[in-house]
Design a protein around this motif. Structure first.
Motif: not given
Length: 443
Positions: A303-309
Motif C-alpha cells: 500500500t502507499p506508505t504513510l509517514p508513520s510507516g
C-alpha cells in the motif's frame, strides 16, 4: 483485572529473583519539605505492603533469559517516585551496565511523590539519565505498562523504552485520573495508545512471561553477518517487457510481505507505531529469529506508505543498529502516500528519517524488492549496494501512469512508457540498482 503487587508480578513471569542491596539515604521523617502526615503515611504503606519503597529491583530469569527487573509497588503510596525510588532505579540501571543485562521495567505508578515536592519531581531527571546512559551502551530496555502507568513513570521508563508492552485495559497517560480534563476516558487506555502507535503490543497477563522471554532473546542476540536475501516464493520467469513486469508485480496472487516474513523466520515479534501518534498497517516491522540469530525487519505491504510507516521503520533500523542486529527490508509500495493528510503528517521529513536511518546504519542492511518499487517512497527502504529483486517485481523512478501524466501523454501509451523506464528485474541488475534476481534457491 486484579492489580498485582510488585513481587506477585515478578513471581508470575520470572524465576530466581534476587533483590539488590537497598540503598538507603538519610532523610527527615516528614520528608525533604516537612509535609504534614508524611511520616504516618509512609509507615502505613510499609505495613500494608511489606516494602520499604515503591519499587523492588533485582535480577531474575524470564525463561532462559536473565534481566534486571524494576517492579513498581502501587500499594506503596501509589507507586510514586520519591528520592529513595530514584536511588533504587539509578542503582538498578548501573548494575545493568556493569553486568551487561537488559532492563525490564514493570510499571505501575501515579507519578511523582507530591509529599516530597520538587525533590520528587527531580527524580525524573535521574531516571531519564540512568536510562539514557544504559541505552548508549547498547543495552536494551523493555517496559510493561500495568494499571496505572501515568505521570513521570510513563514519560521516562515507560515511553522511553525500546519495546513497550502493555497489559489489557491498563490506564496509560501523562495525566492521572484525578487531574486530567473530564471526558474521553478511553483515550487513557493501553488499547488507545496501541492504536496511536505509542505501544508495541497489548499482551494478556498469562502470555506476558513468554512474550518477554522471546523479546529478551531477540534483543540480546547480536550478529555481524548480513541477513541473506529471502528466496523467491513464486515460480516466475523474467518478464519480456516493462509492462509485463508491472502487471506481474500488481498480480493479486503474487507473494506479499507477510508470506515472505513467515517463510523467512522461525518466529518473530512485531513492533507497532512511530511513537508520535501514528501506526501504518501497510508496514510490518519487528525482530525475528532465523537459524539461531536475530534479524530486524521493516517490510512494505503493498500500500502507499504513510509517514508513520516510514518513522516506524526508521525506529527499527536505528534500534537494530544500536543493538548490533542486521536488518532486512522488503520493498513493496506503489509509492509514498501523497494526499493532504500525509503532507500534514510530515511525509517529507518521515521519508528523510528512513533514508538517513538506512544510510547511517552501523549494521548490514539487506533489501529485497518483492513487488512494486514506486519512486522515492520505495527507495527509502532500499540499501545501496545490497538490494536484490524478485522475478515478479519492478523498481521505477515513478509509475508508468505517473510518467504519462507528467509527460502529458495519453493513457494508451502507458505500456510503452513502462518499457522505456527500464524497470524490469533484469534491467535493475544491468543498471546496478540490484545485485541479482533471486530464485527459489536463494537465501
Amino acid at each position: 483485572m486484579p492489580r498485582l503487587a510488585a513481587r506477585e508480578i515478578v513471581g508470575a513471569i520470572a524465576n530466581g529473583f534476587t533483590e539488590f542491596p537497598v540503598p538507603l539515604r538519610e532523610e527527615p521523617a516528614d520528608g525533604p519539605i516537612g509535609w504534614p502526615g508524611y511520616r504516618e503515611a509512609r509507615s502505613a504503606a510499609e505495613e500494608r505492603t511489606g516494602e520499604k519503597e515503591s519499587v523492588v529491583c533485582g535480577t531474575a530469569k524470564i525463561g532462559d533469559a536473565e534481566a534486571v527487573l524494576v517492579a513498581f509497588e502501587f500499594g506503596f503510596l501509589g507507586g510514586s517516585l520519591g528520592q529513595r525510588t530514584g536511588d533504587r532505579i539509578e542503582a538498578a540501571f548501573a548494575h545493568a551496565r556493569d553486568v551487561r543485562l537488559p532492563v525490564v521495567s514493570l510499571i505501575s505508578t501515579g507519578g511523582s511523590r507530591m509529599q516530597q515536592g520538587m525533590r520528587a519531581l527531580m527524580q525524573l531527571q535521574r531516571v531519564a539519565r540512568a536510562s539514557a546512559l544504559t541505552r548508549a551502551t547498547g543495552i536494551p530496555q523493555i517496559s510493561v505498562l500495568r494499571d496505572p502507568t501515568t505521570g513521570g513513570g510513563w514519560a521516562t521508563l515507560g515511553a522511553g523504552a525500546d519495546v513497550i508492552l502493555a497489559l489489557p485495559e491498563a490506564q496509560v497517560g501523562f495525566a492521572g485520573s484525578r487531574v486530567r480534563p473530564p471526558g474521553s476516558p478511553e483515550a487513557y487506555t493501553a488499547e488507545a495508545h496501541f492504536a496511536w502507535g505509542q505501544v508495541d503490543a497489548v499482551v494478556a497477563p498469562e502470555e506476558l512471561g513468554g512474550v518477554l522471554e522471546r523479546w529478551l532473546r531477540l534483543l540480546t542476540t547480536r550478529s555481524s553477518a548480513a541477513a541473506p536475501p529471502p528466496s523467491a516464493l513464486r515460480a516466475a520467469s523474467l518478464p519480456e517487457t516493462g509492462w509485463d513486469a508491472v502487471q506481474a508485480a500488481r498480480a493479486p496472487g503474487r507473494a506479499r510481505a507477510a508470506e515472505y516474513l513467515d517463510a523467512y523466520f522461525d518466529w518473530r515479534e512485531d513492533v507497532s507505531g512511530d511513537r508520535v501518534g501514528g501506526a501504518d498497517p501497510g508496514v510490518a516491522c519487528g525482530f525475528g529469529w532465523r537459524d539461531g540469530r536475530t534479524i530486524a525487519y521493516a517490510a512494505q505491504c503493498g500500500t502507499p506508505t504513510l509517514p508513520s510507516g516510514f518513522r516506524t521503520a526508521a525506529r527499527v533500523v536505528r534500534l537494530a543498529s544500536r543493538l548490533g542486529i542486521p536488518v532486512l527490508t522488503l520493498v513493496d509500495t506503489p509509492g509514498a502516500a501523497n494526499d493532504a493528510a500525509a503532507e500534514q503528517a510530515g511525509a517529507g521529513g518521515a521519508i528523510a528519517e528512513m533514508f538517513e536511518a538506512v544510510a547511517t546504519a552501523s549494521v548490514p542492511v539487506t533489501t529485497l524488492v518483492i513487488g512494486e518499487g514506486g519512486s522515492g517512497g520505495a527507495l527509502a527502504f532500499a540499501a545501496a549496494g545490497s538490494t536484490w529483486v524478485a522475478p515478479d517485481a519492478y523498481f521505477s523512478v515513478t509509475s508508468p501512469e505517473a510518467a504519462a501524466a507528467i509527460l502529458k501523454r495519453p493513457a494508451s501509451e502507458v505500456p510503452d512508457i513502462a518499457n522505456q523506464l527500464h524497470l524490469r528485474p533484469q534491467d535493475l541488475v544491468d543498471l546496478g540498482v540490484a545485485r541479482a534476481v533471486v530464485s527459489g534457491k536463494a537465501g
